[in-house]
Design a protein around this motif. Structure first.
Motif, PDB file in Angstrom:
ATOM      1  N   LYS A   1     -58.145  30.401  19.898  1.00  0.00           N
ATOM      2  CA  LYS A   1     -59.506  29.864  19.988  1.00  0.00           C
ATOM      3  C   LYS A   1     -60.571  30.956  20.104  1.00  0.00           C
ATOM      4  N   MET A   2     -60.230  32.173  19.701  1.00  0.00           N
ATOM      5  CA  MET A   2     -61.205  33.261  19.786  1.00  0.00           C
ATOM      6  C   MET A   2     -61.854  33.481  18.418  1.00  0.00           C
ATOM      7  N   GLY A   3     -62.467  32.446  17.927  1.00  0.00           N
ATOM      8  CA  GLY A   3     -63.071  32.482  16.601  1.00  0.00           C
ATOM      9  C   GLY A   3     -64.317  33.327  16.487  1.00  0.00           C
ATOM     10  N   ASN A   4     -64.850  33.815  17.623  1.00  0.00           N
ATOM     11  CA  ASN A   4     -66.057  34.641  17.597  1.00  0.00           C
ATOM     12  C   ASN A   4     -65.759  36.136  17.611  1.00  0.00           C
ATOM     13  N   LEU A   5     -64.503  36.502  17.795  1.00  0.00           N
ATOM     14  CA  LEU A   5     -64.158  37.914  17.916  1.00  0.00           C
ATOM     15  C   LEU A   5     -64.350  38.634  16.581  1.00  0.00           C
ATOM     16  N   THR A   6     -65.135  39.713  16.612  1.00  0.00           N
ATOM     17  CA  THR A   6     -65.383  40.494  15.391  1.00  0.00           C
ATOM     18  C   THR A   6     -64.676  41.849  15.407  1.00  0.00           C
ATOM     19  N   LEU A   7     -64.381  42.371  16.612  1.00  0.00           N
ATOM     20  CA  LEU A   7     -63.738  43.687  16.725  1.00  0.00           C
ATOM     21  C   LEU A   7     -62.580  43.613  17.716  1.00  0.00           C
ATOM     22  N   LEU A   8     -61.398  44.063  17.260  1.00  0.00           N
ATOM     23  CA  LEU A   8     -60.215  44.136  18.113  1.00  0.00           C
ATOM     24  C   LEU A   8     -59.640  45.543  18.002  1.00  0.00           C
ATOM     25  N   ASP A   9     -59.740  46.299  19.080  1.00  0.00           N
ATOM     26  CA  ASP A   9     -59.306  47.694  19.094  1.00  0.00           C
ATOM     27  C   ASP A   9     -58.064  47.837  19.967  1.00  0.00           C
ATOM     28  N   LEU A  10     -56.909  48.075  19.327  1.00  0.00           N
ATOM     29  CA  LEU A  10     -55.637  48.290  20.026  1.00  0.00           C
ATOM     30  C   LEU A  10     -55.081  49.678  19.726  1.00  0.00           C
ATOM     31  N   TYR A  11     -55.961  50.595  19.416  1.00  0.00           N
ATOM     32  CA  TYR A  11     -55.588  51.965  19.075  1.00  0.00           C
ATOM     33  C   TYR A  11     -54.825  52.644  20.215  1.00  0.00           C
ATOM     34  N   HIS A  12     -53.814  53.443  19.854  1.00  0.00           N
ATOM     35  CA  HIS A  12     -53.076  54.295  20.794  1.00  0.00           C
ATOM     36  C   HIS A  12     -52.420  53.480  21.911  1.00  0.00           C
ATOM     37  N   ASN A  13     -51.554  52.565  21.509  1.00  0.00           N
ATOM     38  CA  ASN A  13     -50.739  51.820  22.442  1.00  0.00           C
ATOM     39  C   ASN A  13     -49.271  51.958  22.035  1.00  0.00           C
ATOM     40  N   GLN A  14     -48.434  50.997  22.386  1.00  0.00           N
ATOM     41  CA  GLN A  14     -46.997  51.089  22.112  1.00  0.00           C
ATOM     42  C   GLN A  14     -46.495  49.842  21.392  1.00  0.00           C
ATOM     43  N   LEU A  15     -47.317  49.309  20.503  1.00  0.00           N
ATOM     44  CA  LEU A  15     -46.978  48.090  19.790  1.00  0.00           C
ATOM     45  C   LEU A  15     -46.016  48.370  18.635  1.00  0.00           C
ATOM     46  N   SER A  16     -44.994  47.538  18.527  1.00  0.00           N
ATOM     47  CA  SER A  16     -44.025  47.633  17.434  1.00  0.00           C
ATOM     48  C   SER A  16     -44.115  46.381  16.571  1.00  0.00           C
ATOM     49  N   ASP A  17     -43.343  46.332  15.486  1.00  0.00           N
ATOM     50  CA  ASP A  17     -43.391  45.187  14.569  1.00  0.00           C
ATOM     51  C   ASP A  17     -43.053  43.876  15.280  1.00  0.00           C
ATOM     52  N   SER A  18     -42.109  43.921  16.199  1.00  0.00           N
ATOM     53  CA  SER A  18     -41.687  42.703  16.890  1.00  0.00           C
ATOM     54  C   SER A  18     -42.761  42.144  17.818  1.00  0.00           C
ATOM     55  N   ASP A  19     -43.737  42.972  18.160  1.00  0.00           N
ATOM     56  CA  ASP A  19     -44.808  42.521  19.054  1.00  0.00           C
ATOM     57  C   ASP A  19     -45.932  41.798  18.314  1.00  0.00           C
ATOM     58  N   LEU A  20     -45.918  41.893  16.966  1.00  0.00           N
ATOM     59  CA  LEU A  20     -46.955  41.252  16.155  1.00  0.00           C
ATOM     60  C   LEU A  20     -46.332  40.120  15.351  1.00  0.00           C
ATOM     61  N   GLU A  21     -46.473  38.922  15.860  1.00  0.00           N
ATOM     62  CA  GLU A  21     -45.923  37.767  15.160  1.00  0.00           C
ATOM     63  C   GLU A  21     -46.847  37.334  14.026  1.00  0.00           C
ATOM     64  N   LYS A  22     -46.334  36.483  13.170  1.00  0.00           N
ATOM     65  CA  LYS A  22     -47.097  36.065  11.998  1.00  0.00           C
ATOM     66  C   LYS A  22     -48.385  35.362  12.388  1.00  0.00           C
ATOM     67  N   ASN A  23     -48.382  34.650  13.508  1.00  0.00           N
ATOM     68  CA  ASN A  23     -49.558  33.877  13.915  1.00  0.00           C
ATOM     69  C   ASN A  23     -50.386  34.558  15.009  1.00  0.00           C
ATOM     70  N   THR A  24     -50.096  35.812  15.270  1.00  0.00           N
ATOM     71  CA  THR A  24     -50.813  36.513  16.341  1.00  0.00           C
ATOM     72  C   THR A  24     -52.320  36.494  16.126  1.00  0.00           C
ATOM     73  N   PHE A  25     -52.745  36.712  14.874  1.00  0.00           N
ATOM     74  CA  PHE A  25     -54.177  36.848  14.589  1.00  0.00           C
ATOM     75  C   PHE A  25     -54.773  35.612  13.889  1.00  0.00           C
ATOM     76  N   LYS A  26     -54.045  34.527  13.825  1.00  0.00           N
ATOM     77  CA  LYS A  26     -54.459  33.403  12.972  1.00  0.00           C
ATOM     78  C   LYS A  26     -55.786  32.765  13.380  1.00  0.00           C
ATOM     79  N   ASP A  27     -56.128  32.788  14.661  1.00  0.00           N
ATOM     80  CA  ASP A  27     -57.371  32.147  15.114  1.00  0.00           C
ATOM     81  C   ASP A  27     -58.581  33.061  15.047  1.00  0.00           C
ATOM     82  N   LEU A  28     -58.380  34.300  14.628  1.00  0.00           N
ATOM     83  CA  LEU A  28     -59.487  35.267  14.599  1.00  0.00           C
ATOM     84  C   LEU A  28     -60.225  35.176  13.270  1.00  0.00           C
ATOM     85  N   LYS A  29     -60.927  34.071  13.081  1.00  0.00           N
ATOM     86  CA  LYS A  29     -61.572  33.752  11.800  1.00  0.00           C
ATOM     87  C   LYS A  29     -62.769  34.644  11.481  1.00  0.00           C
ATOM     88  N   SER A  30     -63.318  35.319  12.499  1.00  0.00           N
ATOM     89  CA  SER A  30     -64.508  36.153  12.282  1.00  0.00           C
ATOM     90  C   SER A  30     -64.204  37.645  12.414  1.00  0.00           C
TER      91      SER A  30
END
Length: 379
Positions: free
Chosen positions: A193-222
């Motif tokens: 429900k975060m349809g107003n988000l325009t910037l998402l900064d996750l630079y320099h973390n420890q995220l791997s492929d398994s941490d990003l599911e197919k629907n992780t970003f689906k509600d970020l329409k903006s």
């Protein structure tokens, strides 16, 4: 006669005894001063040792702010009469967030020693729009915090100790900066429900492929900018929003881009894939033939030939790869025999970087003939 001799003997004995007494050595004066009289020792009562400080010694004492005309201004902060809706608590060495006044819209708490964010501090601060918590030691943010500040627009929590994306983020949020944490988990529904988000900064973390599911970003329409650089991704992230303009994936372990990955990204203008493990095999022939793309960065990879790109591209970074030759006829978006008297049809490429490859001057003539807008080429 005898009497005279006796008298003479007595007189001689008397004179001899007087001489002996007059020649007795006088006692010498002492050369040392007499020892001073010592005062008797009086024992003092024992002083109790000071207790060890309870807090770590690397925390300097909090710095109090100047006196304020606002009675609700926390002592650790500054409340400016010129900006009554702003609360300045940065660089104060504080460990915990004070109670925030209800008039606050802009809250500055960066560069402190805050370890967690709890709801108690925000009981009255329901009108907050901007919170800066950068460069602290935050390892936990209570999800109830965001229930208290439902109108929050900007949340900056970069350079902290978070291990996962905070839960319960408000739907009003427009910018979320979480770079330089220790994030290795994005809870399911974290961005719902975060349809107003325009910037998402996750630079320099420890995220791997398994941490990003197919629907992780689906509600970020903006969403317009997604920064996943400097993580441990091996694949391109799935399900990125069609609204994206900027996609930053530098310093991962990505070795290829799926054929139709950019299909549907009708606004994409900037793609950065520097410092990955890209090879020719992992780049389909027309994968970068994107009409909206203006800036493409593929530096520090293992590419051996210049990939094809669209005529609207303006900046291309291919430095520090394994390119041995460049053929202007092959990479030109249009045929060199075509009539290009209409300059609007001429490829828009203005900047080309090729240094750090196996190339040497001069620049091939067909490259110059094709890219007539080229202002700078580094080889």
């Amino acid at each position: 006669m005898k009497a005279g001799v006796g008298l003479f003997s007595a007189l001689a004995l008397f004179l001899l005894m007087g001489a002996v007494f007059t020649q007795r050595a006088r006692p010498k004066k002492p050369t040392r001063r007499p020892a001073a009289t010592r005062k008797p020792f009086v024992p003092h009562p024992a002083v109790a040792a000071e207790p060890e400080p309870q807090e770590p010694t690397d925390f300097p004492p909090p710095i109090l702010g100047p006196p304020s005309i606002f009675p609700d201004c926390p002592r650790e902060c500054t409340c400016s009469p010129s900006y009554p809706n702003a609360l300045y608590c940065e660089n104060r060495n504080i460990r915990a967030i004070p109670v925030i006044p209800s008039r606050t819209h802009y809250l500055y708490l960066q560069n402190n020693y805050i370890s967690e964010v709890t709801a108690e501090s925000f009981v009255n601060a329901t009108e907050i729009r901007w919170v800066n918590l950068a460069n602290n030691r935050i390892h936990r943010i209570d999800k109830k915090v965001f229930e208290k500040i439902p109108a929050l627009l900007y949340l900056y929590v970069q350079r902290n100790h978070l291990k996962e994306v905070p839960s319960g983020l408000p739907a009003s949020l427009e910018q979320l900066r979480l770079s330089r944490n220790r994030i290795s988990k994005i809870p399911a529904g974290a961005f719902n429900k975060m349809g107003n988000l325009t910037l998402l900064d996750l630079y320099h973390n420890q995220l791997s492929d398994s941490d990003l599911e197919k629907n992780t970003f689906k509600d970020l329409k903006s969403l317009m900018q997604l920064n996943l650089a400097h993580n441990v991704l091996k694949k391109m992230p799935a399900g990125v929003p069609n609204s994206l303009i900027q996609l930053f994936l530098d310093r991962n372990r990505i070795d290829g881009v799926p054929k139709d990955y950019f299909k549907g990204l009708a606004h994409l203008a900037f793609v950065r894939l520097n410092y990955n493990q890209l090879t020719d095999k992992g780049l389909p022939k027309y994968v970068f033939n994107i009409t909206t793309l203006l800036d493409l960065q593929l530096a520090h990879n293992q590419i051996t030939s210049v990939p094809l790109f669209n005529g609207h591209l303006e900046h291309l970074h291919l430095n520090h790869n394994a390119i041995e030759s460049i053929n202007g006829t092959q990479i030109c978006p249009y045929s060199l025999q075509a009539d290009l008297s209409d300059l609007s049809l001429v490829p828009k490429l203005r900047y080309l970087r090729l240094d750090g490859n196996h190339l040497s001057p001069p620049i091939p003539l067909d490259v110059i003939m094709c890219f007539r807008h080229l202002n700078s080429i580094v080889i």
